[in-house]
Design a protein around this motif. Sequence first.
Motif, PDB file in Angstrom:
ATOM      1  N   VAL A   6      93.506   9.269 -41.575  1.00 36.25           N
ATOM      2  CA  VAL A   6      93.624  10.621 -41.033  1.00 36.25           C
ATOM      3  C   VAL A   6      94.871  10.660 -40.165  1.00 36.25           C
ATOM      4  N   TYR A   7      95.743  11.615 -40.398  1.00 33.77           N
ATOM      5  CA  TYR A   7      96.923  11.795 -39.542  1.00 33.77           C
ATOM      6  C   TYR A   7      96.675  12.958 -38.601  1.00 33.77           C
ATOM      7  N   GLU A   8      96.955  12.739 -37.334  1.00 32.94           N
ATOM      8  CA  GLU A   8      96.671  13.749 -36.315  1.00 32.94           C
ATOM      9  C   GLU A   8      97.855  13.868 -35.355  1.00 32.94           C
ATOM     10  N   ARG A   9      98.276  15.105 -35.126  1.00 32.72           N
ATOM     11  CA  ARG A   9      99.417  15.338 -34.236  1.00 32.72           C
ATOM     12  C   ARG A   9      99.105  14.989 -32.782  1.00 32.72           C
ATOM     13  N   GLY A  10      97.885  15.284 -32.324  1.00 36.92           N
ATOM     14  CA  GLY A  10      97.511  15.066 -30.926  1.00 36.92           C
ATOM     15  C   GLY A  10      97.286  13.592 -30.621  1.00 36.92           C
ATOM     16  N   THR A  11      96.983  13.342 -29.342  1.00 37.00           N
ATOM     17  CA  THR A  11      96.730  11.945 -28.957  1.00 37.00           C
ATOM     18  C   THR A  11      95.252  11.597 -29.081  1.00 37.00           C
ATOM     19  N   ASP A  12      94.452  12.588 -29.446  1.00 38.02           N
ATOM     20  CA  ASP A  12      93.018  12.323 -29.565  1.00 38.02           C
ATOM     21  C   ASP A  12      92.410  13.290 -30.578  1.00 38.02           C
ATOM     22  N   VAL A  13      91.139  13.098 -30.853  1.00 31.58           N
ATOM     23  CA  VAL A  13      90.420  13.967 -31.789  1.00 31.58           C
ATOM     24  C   VAL A  13      90.120  15.313 -31.119  1.00 31.58           C
ATOM     25  N   GLY A  14      89.603  16.261 -31.900  1.00 28.35           N
ATOM     26  CA  GLY A  14      89.099  17.505 -31.303  1.00 28.35           C
ATOM     27  C   GLY A  14      89.770  18.773 -31.807  1.00 28.35           C
ATOM     28  N   GLY A  15      90.992  18.651 -32.368  1.00 27.50           N
ATOM     29  CA  GLY A  15      91.640  19.835 -32.957  1.00 27.50           C
ATOM     30  C   GLY A  15      91.740  20.993 -31.985  1.00 27.50           C
ATOM     31  N   THR A  16      91.191  22.114 -32.370  1.00 26.11           N
ATOM     32  CA  THR A  16      91.195  23.322 -31.533  1.00 26.11           C
ATOM     33  C   THR A  16      90.842  23.010 -30.089  1.00 26.11           C
ATOM     34  N   TRP A  17      89.865  22.145 -29.910  1.00 28.09           N
ATOM     35  CA  TRP A  17      89.347  21.881 -28.555  1.00 28.09           C
ATOM     36  C   TRP A  17      90.193  20.858 -27.817  1.00 28.09           C
ATOM     37  N   TYR A  18      91.079  20.225 -28.533  1.00 27.94           N
ATOM     38  CA  TYR A  18      92.074  19.338 -27.921  1.00 27.94           C
ATOM     39  C   TYR A  18      93.229  20.177 -27.375  1.00 27.94           C
ATOM     40  N   TRP A  19      93.625  21.212 -28.128  1.00 28.18           N
ATOM     41  CA  TRP A  19      94.809  21.995 -27.761  1.00 28.18           C
ATOM     42  C   TRP A  19      94.490  23.146 -26.812  1.00 28.18           C
ATOM     43  N   ASN A  20      93.357  23.798 -27.026  1.00 32.46           N
ATOM     44  CA  ASN A  20      93.044  25.020 -26.257  1.00 32.46           C
ATOM     45  C   ASN A  20      92.325  24.676 -24.952  1.00 32.46           C
ATOM     46  N   ARG A  21      93.106  24.217 -23.978  1.00 31.87           N
ATOM     47  CA  ARG A  21      92.530  23.762 -22.699  1.00 31.87           C
ATOM     48  C   ARG A  21      92.709  24.792 -21.602  1.00 31.87           C
ATOM     49  N   TYR A  22      93.012  25.993 -21.952  1.00 31.82           N
ATOM     50  CA  TYR A  22      93.290  27.000 -20.922  1.00 31.82           C
ATOM     51  C   TYR A  22      92.040  27.267 -20.072  1.00 31.82           C
ATOM     52  N   PRO A  23      92.222  27.723 -18.840  1.00 29.24           N
ATOM     53  CA  PRO A  23      91.070  27.972 -17.977  1.00 29.24           C
ATOM     54  C   PRO A  23      90.113  28.954 -18.653  1.00 29.24           C
ATOM     55  N   GLY A  24      88.857  28.603 -18.656  1.00 28.87           N
ATOM     56  CA  GLY A  24      87.835  29.509 -19.205  1.00 28.87           C
ATOM     57  C   GLY A  24      87.551  29.301 -20.681  1.00 28.87           C
ATOM     58  N   ALA A  25      88.303  28.389 -21.334  1.00 27.07           N
ATOM     59  CA  ALA A  25      88.110  28.222 -22.786  1.00 27.07           C
ATOM     60  C   ALA A  25      86.702  27.733 -23.079  1.00 27.07           C
ATOM     61  N   ARG A  26      86.035  28.438 -23.952  1.00 33.07           N
ATOM     62  CA  ARG A  26      84.712  27.981 -24.397  1.00 33.07           C
ATOM     63  C   ARG A  26      84.427  28.580 -25.766  1.00 33.07           C
ATOM     64  N   CYS A  27      83.427  28.076 -26.412  1.00 35.63           N
ATOM     65  CA  CYS A  27      83.145  28.519 -27.772  1.00 35.63           C
ATOM     66  C   CYS A  27      82.396  29.846 -27.748  1.00 35.63           C
ATOM     67  N   ASP A  28      82.654  30.680 -28.775  1.00 37.10           N
ATOM     68  CA  ASP A  28      81.919  31.946 -28.852  1.00 37.10           C
ATOM     69  C   ASP A  28      80.710  31.830 -29.785  1.00 37.10           C
ATOM     70  N   THR A  29      80.402  30.609 -30.183  1.00 35.95           N
ATOM     71  CA  THR A  29      79.193  30.363 -30.986  1.00 35.95           C
ATOM     72  C   THR A  29      78.317  29.415 -30.178  1.00 35.95           C
ATOM     73  N   GLU A  30      77.009  29.632 -30.217  1.00 36.09           N
ATOM     74  CA  GLU A  30      76.120  28.832 -29.373  1.00 36.09           C
ATOM     75  C   GLU A  30      76.188  27.349 -29.774  1.00 36.09           C
ATOM     76  N   SER A  31      76.181  26.507 -28.749  1.00 39.22           N
ATOM     77  CA  SER A  31      76.443  25.084 -28.966  1.00 39.22           C
ATOM     78  C   SER A  31      75.426  24.415 -29.875  1.00 39.22           C
ATOM     79  N   MET A  32      74.171  24.837 -29.805  1.00 39.31           N
ATOM     80  CA  MET A  32      73.169  24.190 -30.639  1.00 39.31           C
ATOM     81  C   MET A  32      73.478  24.420 -32.121  1.00 39.31           C
ATOM     82  N   THR A  33      74.262  25.453 -32.402  1.00 41.11           N
ATOM     83  CA  THR A  33      74.653  25.734 -33.784  1.00 41.11           C
ATOM     84  C   THR A  33      76.071  25.254 -34.060  1.00 41.11           C
TER      85      THR A  33
END
Length: 542
Positions: free
Chosen positions: A40-67
Amino acid sequence: MSEPSAASPVKAFDAIVIGAGFAGMNMLYRLRELGLSARVYERGTDVGGTWYWNRYPGARCDTESMTYSFSFSKELEQDWNWTERYAPQSEILDYARHVADRFEMRRDIQFETDVIAAHYEEATGLWVVRTSAGERATARFLISAVGCLASAPAVPKYPGIENFQGAWYHTGHWPHEPVDLAGKRIGIIGTGSSGVQSTIAIAPVASHLYVFQRTANYSVPSWNGPLAPATRDEIKAKYDSWREAARYGQIGIPFVSNGKSAKEQSPEDREIEYEAAWAEGGFNFIMTYPDLLMDLESNRTAAEFVERKIRGKVKDPVVADLLVPKDHPIGTKRICVDTGYYETFNRDNVTLVDIRSAPIETITETGIHTHHAHYDLDVIIFATGFDAITGPLMRLDIRGKGGLSLRDKWAEGPRNYLGISAVGFPNFFTITGPGSPSVLSNMLTSIEQHVDWVADCLRFMADQGAKSIEPTLEAENDWVQQVHDLGHATLYPMVESWYTGTNIPGKLRMFTPYAGGVGTYRQLCDDVVAKGYTGFALSAAE
Ligand code: NAP
């Protein structure tokens, strides 16, 4: 970028995956199960994709975590404890890291490495990949797990940005080191999900926050809060049926709409339904009636309900009026999910700036200059979105048979079969590609469905002794038509948005996700398999 020399050693794998977000991680897990070697080739220094890059204050998912979580491991499902109904970015990233550690994924992931090009070599039937690290690698299978948004942030080209003496950031490319916003004069440009979330989080710490709004967006409450252990355990106890309901739901969550037409209900009954959906909170508000995204008259009933809610929350009627969307049916631009967005505009230190009537003209040394006024700022935050859906793929130089580039093939819009595979690109699979439900769904449900489908396909090929697979032109043409027809039966294509590509200057205007629903789509994909991969041509190994 360093160019590989002819002498560079070529690494050989069975499969190469581009991206180590949730899709890439899930794919790696399945490839290993199949006994295939993978990189797997990854641009970032770690896994997580969207959640690796989108670290802005308040960032959270709009889908419930259990799903919004993996279902591929029952043990993982039971062991992980989400703390909030909608997890914040940091917790989702912790989850991604936990998954990577738990399944020892990192040994097959090469971080800080961009895939620059992937060319299909007809003589060998291999994909030859070139990376930013100056390497070359080959694989029989190439799998794109680049996602639909995060790898292609869009910063508007305002004149003067280079003169700004303060700091500026894009929400989708937020620094990893702490950003001190306390006591600063801050301007946020954009009022989509990222703008809404950062506005809520930044207002309490800023000395003054200016929100530059071009288009008002609809936002519904999430009523986010701690996830009660009892609720969590209750879902865990029935996780299998919960996941199954998500897999066959319209948008990949365990939610069943009432099956009625909004416009055919009495206003009193509608009010009861909308109040119940509002009180429940979340994205499913727009699913209250199945025709809300199909019929303008029905849509209007939901829009009017939300409009009343907005006016009820915002004290200043002029500000409230600006916050009420007027130019698009509700849900046709991705609806936002918030806790306290509209109320933020009741704060003394928050100003809504209407850049529809007075556009931003320049960025100066000291701030933002609109047609009406100048705003002195210490920090500018671009919450201006992404070159979505096709953008992340189009950044790569992918060439199939005869040197055909994917960019050329898709110049008039994406063409593929099932949103997974395209004519001329053997053994190349796109996880949540255009032509699949992707951005219209809970991404985790759609990612897992695609990953499982691809893994089953590779197993089938091995069983058949097949060397390669690609769709037939007829199947591809039919699919493109089907995606078009389903999309145009909805209200989505009528609107300027990242769904239609109009947020990127010069980008082709086209609505490309599959709008027939996650469950229906899954059934179609399963039928293709059950009938022996109809619409695909397999070539035998020599
Ligand atoms: P977005 O929805 O595309 O919103 C971009 C905002 O920036 C819009 O308000 C847009 O205004 C404005 N904008 C863009 N270019 C501009 C310009 N040149 N001048 C002034 N304003 C400009 O982007 P996003 O908020 O990053 O969200 C994108 C998607 O990412 C979401 O829809 C969602 O799918 C995903 N996301 C999800 C979450 C979550 O899970 N909670 C959080 C963030 C993002 P116009 O509308 O006028 O173009």
